[in-house]
Design an enzyme around this catalytic site. Structure first.
Site, PDB file in Angstrom:
ATOM      1  N   GLU A 205      33.561  -7.881  -7.612  1.00  0.00           N
ATOM      2  CA  GLU A 205      34.142  -7.245  -8.784  1.00  0.00           C
ATOM      3  C   GLU A 205      35.621  -7.639  -8.957  1.00  0.00           C
ATOM      4  O   GLU A 205      36.206  -7.428 -10.007  1.00  0.00           O
ATOM      5  CB  GLU A 205      34.007  -5.726  -8.587  1.00  0.00           C
ATOM      6  CG  GLU A 205      34.183  -4.873  -9.791  1.00  0.00           C
ATOM      7  CD  GLU A 205      33.218  -5.192 -10.913  1.00  0.00           C
ATOM      8  OE1 GLU A 205      32.156  -5.772 -10.684  1.00  0.00           O
ATOM      9  OE2 GLU A 205      33.574  -4.853 -12.058  1.00  0.00           O
ATOM     10  N   GLU A 221      39.139  -5.541  -5.101  1.00  0.00           N
ATOM     11  CA  GLU A 221      37.867  -5.275  -5.775  1.00  0.00           C
ATOM     12  C   GLU A 221      38.104  -4.957  -7.247  1.00  0.00           C
ATOM     13  O   GLU A 221      37.214  -4.485  -7.938  1.00  0.00           O
ATOM     14  CB  GLU A 221      37.146  -4.117  -5.088  1.00  0.00           C
ATOM     15  CG  GLU A 221      36.868  -4.409  -3.624  1.00  0.00           C
ATOM     16  CD  GLU A 221      35.991  -3.354  -3.003  1.00  0.00           C
ATOM     17  OE1 GLU A 221      34.781  -3.365  -3.261  1.00  0.00           O
ATOM     18  OE2 GLU A 221      36.527  -2.507  -2.267  1.00  0.00           O
ATOM     19  N   ARG A 223      41.096  -5.991 -10.778  1.00  0.00           N
ATOM     20  CA  ARG A 223      41.654  -7.145 -11.487  1.00  0.00           C
ATOM     21  C   ARG A 223      43.150  -7.333 -11.223  1.00  0.00           C
ATOM     22  O   ARG A 223      43.941  -6.411 -11.360  1.00  0.00           O
ATOM     23  CB  ARG A 223      41.432  -6.973 -12.986  1.00  0.00           C
ATOM     24  CG  ARG A 223      39.958  -6.964 -13.373  1.00  0.00           C
ATOM     25  CD  ARG A 223      39.799  -7.167 -14.867  1.00  0.00           C
ATOM     26  NE  ARG A 223      40.559  -6.216 -15.644  1.00  0.00           N
ATOM     27  CZ  ARG A 223      40.161  -4.978 -15.920  1.00  0.00           C
ATOM     28  NH1 ARG A 223      39.019  -4.529 -15.442  1.00  0.00           N
ATOM     29  NH2 ARG A 223      40.903  -4.184 -16.658  1.00  0.00           N
ATOM     30  N   ALA A 264      39.478   3.421  -6.920  1.00  0.00           N
ATOM     31  CA  ALA A 264      38.446   2.835  -7.787  1.00  0.00           C
ATOM     32  C   ALA A 264      38.664   3.280  -9.233  1.00  0.00           C
ATOM     33  O   ALA A 264      38.975   4.450  -9.506  1.00  0.00           O
ATOM     34  CB  ALA A 264      37.072   3.288  -7.298  1.00  0.00           C
ATOM     35  N   ARG A 317      48.199  11.503  -8.983  1.00  0.00           N
ATOM     36  CA  ARG A 317      46.856  12.030  -9.184  1.00  0.00           C
ATOM     37  C   ARG A 317      46.824  12.826 -10.487  1.00  0.00           C
ATOM     38  O   ARG A 317      47.865  13.290 -10.970  1.00  0.00           O
ATOM     39  CB  ARG A 317      46.443  12.923  -8.008  1.00  0.00           C
ATOM     40  CG  ARG A 317      47.199  14.230  -7.973  1.00  0.00           C
ATOM     41  CD  ARG A 317      46.762  15.119  -6.831  1.00  0.00           C
ATOM     42  NE  ARG A 317      47.377  16.429  -6.966  1.00  0.00           N
ATOM     43  CZ  ARG A 317      47.465  17.337  -6.009  1.00  0.00           C
ATOM     44  NH1 ARG A 317      46.957  17.077  -4.818  1.00  0.00           N
ATOM     45  NH2 ARG A 317      48.015  18.501  -6.222  1.00  0.00           N
ATOM     46  N   ASN A 319      45.735  16.201 -11.904  1.00  0.00           N
ATOM     47  CA  ASN A 319      45.304  17.506 -11.402  1.00  0.00           C
ATOM     48  C   ASN A 319      43.968  17.871 -12.039  1.00  0.00           C
ATOM     49  O   ASN A 319      43.847  17.947 -13.264  1.00  0.00           O
ATOM     50  CB  ASN A 319      46.364  18.564 -11.713  1.00  0.00           C
ATOM     51  CG  ASN A 319      46.045  19.876 -11.026  1.00  0.00           C
ATOM     52  OD1 ASN A 319      45.018  20.491 -11.308  1.00  0.00           O
ATOM     53  ND2 ASN A 319      46.915  20.281 -10.109  1.00  0.00           N
ATOM     54  N   SER A 320      42.995  18.073 -11.199  1.00  0.00           N
ATOM     55  CA  SER A 320      41.633  18.250 -11.722  1.00  0.00           C
ATOM     56  C   SER A 320      41.458  19.594 -12.416  1.00  0.00           C
ATOM     57  O   SER A 320      40.471  19.812 -13.103  1.00  0.00           O
ATOM     58  CB  SER A 320      40.624  18.109 -10.579  1.00  0.00           C
ATOM     59  OG  SER A 320      40.943  19.022  -9.546  1.00  0.00           O
TER      60      SER A 320
HETATM   61  C1  LIG Z   1      44.098  10.572  -4.503  1.00  0.00           C
HETATM   62  C2  LIG Z   1      43.451  10.518  -3.148  1.00  0.00           C
HETATM   63  C3  LIG Z   1      44.055   9.378  -2.312  1.00  0.00           C
HETATM   64  C4  LIG Z   1      43.730  11.839  -2.449  1.00  0.00           C
HETATM   65  O1  LIG Z   1      43.118  11.784  -1.213  1.00  0.00           O
HETATM   66  P1  LIG Z   1      43.726  12.588   0.023  1.00  0.00           P
HETATM   67  O2  LIG Z   1      45.156  12.258   0.167  1.00  0.00           O
HETATM   68  O3  LIG Z   1      42.793  12.307   1.159  1.00  0.00           O
HETATM   69  O4  LIG Z   1      43.677  14.068  -0.404  1.00  0.00           O
HETATM   70  P2  LIG Z   1      42.523  15.139  -0.187  1.00  0.00           P
HETATM   71  O5  LIG Z   1      41.307  14.780  -0.946  1.00  0.00           O
HETATM   72  O6  LIG Z   1      42.408  15.423   1.281  1.00  0.00           O
HETATM   73  O7  LIG Z   1      43.193  16.356  -0.886  1.00  0.00           O
HETATM   74  C5  LIG Z   1      44.391  16.997  -0.404  1.00  0.00           C
HETATM   75  C6  LIG Z   1      44.567  18.258  -1.193  1.00  0.00           C
HETATM   76  O8  LIG Z   1      44.843  17.929  -2.569  1.00  0.00           O
HETATM   77  C7  LIG Z   1      43.834  18.461  -3.410  1.00  0.00           C
HETATM   78  N1  LIG Z   1      43.534  17.475  -4.431  1.00  0.00           N
HETATM   79  C8  LIG Z   1      43.131  16.207  -4.258  1.00  0.00           C
HETATM   80  N2  LIG Z   1      42.979  15.613  -5.428  1.00  0.00           N
HETATM   81  C9  LIG Z   1      43.310  16.538  -6.379  1.00  0.00           C
HETATM   82  C10 LIG Z   1      43.356  16.507  -7.790  1.00  0.00           C
HETATM   83  N3  LIG Z   1      43.048  15.417  -8.492  1.00  0.00           N
HETATM   84  N4  LIG Z   1      43.731  17.614  -8.429  1.00  0.00           N
HETATM   85  C11 LIG Z   1      44.057  18.738  -7.750  1.00  0.00           C
HETATM   86  N5  LIG Z   1      44.038  18.801  -6.420  1.00  0.00           N
HETATM   87  C12 LIG Z   1      43.660  17.708  -5.737  1.00  0.00           C
HETATM   88  C13 LIG Z   1      42.642  18.700  -2.509  1.00  0.00           C
HETATM   89  O9  LIG Z   1      41.764  19.679  -3.031  1.00  0.00           O
HETATM   90  C14 LIG Z   1      43.299  19.122  -1.228  1.00  0.00           C
HETATM   91  O10 LIG Z   1      43.698  20.452  -1.375  1.00  0.00           O
HETATM   92  P3  LIG Z   1      43.905  21.421  -0.110  1.00  0.00           P
HETATM   93  O11 LIG Z   1      45.126  20.945   0.594  1.00  0.00           O
HETATM   94  O12 LIG Z   1      44.060  22.751  -0.723  1.00  0.00           O
HETATM   95  O13 LIG Z   1      42.688  21.307   0.757  1.00  0.00           O
HETATM   96  C15 LIG Z   1      41.926  10.278  -3.245  1.00  0.00           C
HETATM   97  O14 LIG Z   1      41.337  11.318  -3.996  1.00  0.00           O
HETATM   98  C16 LIG Z   1      41.583   8.980  -3.925  1.00  0.00           C
HETATM   99  O15 LIG Z   1      41.497   8.887  -5.140  1.00  0.00           O
HETATM  100  N6  LIG Z   1      41.361   7.911  -3.095  1.00  0.00           N
HETATM  101  C17 LIG Z   1      41.016   6.616  -3.629  1.00  0.00           C
HETATM  102  C18 LIG Z   1      39.932   6.006  -2.766  1.00  0.00           C
HETATM  103  C19 LIG Z   1      39.387   4.757  -3.450  1.00  0.00           C
HETATM  104  O16 LIG Z   1      39.089   4.751  -4.603  1.00  0.00           O
HETATM  105  N7  LIG Z   1      39.317   3.663  -2.661  1.00  0.00           N
HETATM  106  C20 LIG Z   1      38.855   2.388  -3.149  1.00  0.00           C
HETATM  107  C21 LIG Z   1      37.352   2.299  -3.038  1.00  0.00           C
HETATM  108  S1  LIG Z   1      36.711   0.879  -3.835  1.00  0.00           S
END
Ligand SMILES: CC(C)(COP(=O)(O)OP(=O)(O)OC[C@H]1O[C@@H](n2cnc3c(N)ncnc32)[C@H](O)[C@@H]1OP(=O)(O)O)[C@@H](O)C(=O)NCCC(=O)NCCS
Length: 344
Positions: A205, A221, A223, A264, A317, A319-320
């Site tokens: 990709e 993976e 562009r 991703a 990020r 916020n969801s």
């Molecule tokens: C953004 C990202 C790095 C955060 O991951 P992380 O640092 O491990 O964070 P966690 O998922 O453990 O979340 C930490 C905290 O933030 C919160 N949180 C995470 N994403 C959030 C969001 N978008 N909105 C609100 N809260 C969020 C979690 O609920 C958690 O809350 P808590 O402390 O109360 O438990 C991850 O979601 C991400 O997008 N990774 C990308 C992976 C990827 O795509 N790799 C390439 C593959 S091809």
């Protein structure tokens, strides 16, 4: 340092009007020894400046002999191999890094990038598009589009199928050079002129344009658009995008620092510093309003993303719950990249 910018001898393809379609240089040189030029200047009628010339068989043989006598064994051996070429042979001498003036000159510059002799955005490629003809890249080489239908018919009559792999101004890089230490799952997705650093993996990709690339190691993976450079240890996740500057009005050249992660389907329209992460699915543009949070998750200020350009240790990020885009200190980047190195 040599008084010359570059020199290369190679062979290429021309159409029926003797116009160049492409050129292949097995051993492009950056800052060549001045004696490489002076030893053949008379033979090829080089008067100085930037110059490309088609050489006949006698001239190629003479160039090979002169270089051998002057002690340039490696260069001489390529010239000897080219004596046998059934394709036109071309010599390019670039006294300086000016805008290219001919198709072979433009191809030499693309080779310099893909041979990792120069980094993206460090050489003059102005006006290059006009010098690169749109070509049918086939299993039998480069064919002028106006001559393609006839070639296809002739192949069929001969019981063969002429397979057109792409129709483009740029060929795939791996037909010209495979730099050391790379994995490229689908070679059609990396154009000549890409700079692919040692230890880079480009999955199916992934894509890399010309004048762009990776320092390596890295996992790609998504562009890499023209002009974008990705630092050591960074990971561009599946379907992720780096915003280009060739169309659409964006004029900030994007780069990623070391140990960054584009999740991703995420994207960036601002340059990132070291150890930055963009959450999967989030596209940051220069004007995106971002809420900067402190370590307790309290809002500190609202800024446009461009104000955070090139800063280190940021996690973006969406916020969801509220939908707003937030920026926090990135605490997990090092961990992510230890994994990356282990698997590369
Ligand atoms: C953004 C990202 C790095 C955060 O991951 P992380 O640092 O491990 O964070 P966690 O998922 O453990 O979340 C930490 C905290 O933030 C919160 N949180 C995470 N994403 C959030 C969001 N978008 N909105 C609100 N809260 C969020 C979690 O609920 C958690 O809350 P808590 O402390 O109360 O438990 C991850 O979601 C991400 O997008 N990774 C990308 C992976 C990827 O795509 N790799 C390439 C593959 S091809």
């Amino acid at each position: 340092m040599s008084q010359y910018f570059s020199l290369a001898i190679g062979c290429g393809s021309q159409n029926r009007d003797d116009q160049w379609l492409e050129a292949f240089f097995p051993n492009p040189l950056l800052h060549p020894d001045a004696d490489l030029v002076s030893s053949i200047a008379d033979e090829v009628d080089y008067q100085g400046g930037n110059f490309s010339v088609e050489l006949n068989h006698r001239q190629v043989a003479k160039v090979a002999r002169e270089w051998r006598e002057a002690g340039f064994e490696r260069e001489a051996s390529y010239a000897i191999a080219l004596q046998e070429s059934s394709r036109p042979v071309v010599l390019v001498i670039l006294a300086s890094d000016e805008a290219p003036q001919s198709t072979p000159e433009a191809y030499l510059k693309l080779h310099l990038l893909s041979h990792r002799l120069v980094k993206p955005n460090s050489i003059n490629l102005s006006g290059m598009y006009a010098l690169l003809p749109n070509v049918a890249w086939t299993n039998e080489g480069a064919i002028d589009l106006d001559e393609l239908a006839e070639h296809q018919l002739m192949a069929r009559l001969d019981g063969r199928i002429l397979s057109v792999n792409s129709v483009d101004k740029f060929p795939k890089m791996t037909d010209y050079v495979v730099p050391e230490g790379v994995r490229i799952a689908d070679s059609a997705r990396v154009r000549l002129g890409a700079y692919i650093g040692d230890g880079t993996t480009i999955m199916h990709e992934g894509f890399c344009n010309f004048n762009a690339g990776t320092e390596g190691p890295g996992m790609i993976e998504g562009r890499i658009s023209a002009g974008v450079f990705v630092g050591k240890g960074s990971d561009i996740g599946g379907g992720a995008s780096t915003m280009g500057t060739l169309s659409g009005g964006g004029n900030i050249v994007i780069s990623l620092g070391e140990n960054c992660l584009l999740g991703a389907n995420s994207g960036t329209g601002i340059p990132l510093g070291d150890r930055c992460t963009i959450e999967s699915g989030l596209y940051i543009t220069a004007g995106t309003k971002v809420e900067v949070l402190d370590d307790q998750g309290n809002s500190v200020e609202t800024v446009k993303a461009r104000q955070l350009a090139s800063q280190h240790d940021l996690l973006f990020r969406r916020n969801s719950q509220s939908g707003r885009v937030e920026c926090l200190t990135n605490k997990s980047a090092t961990q992510l990249n230890e994994d990356l190195h282990k698997h590369n």
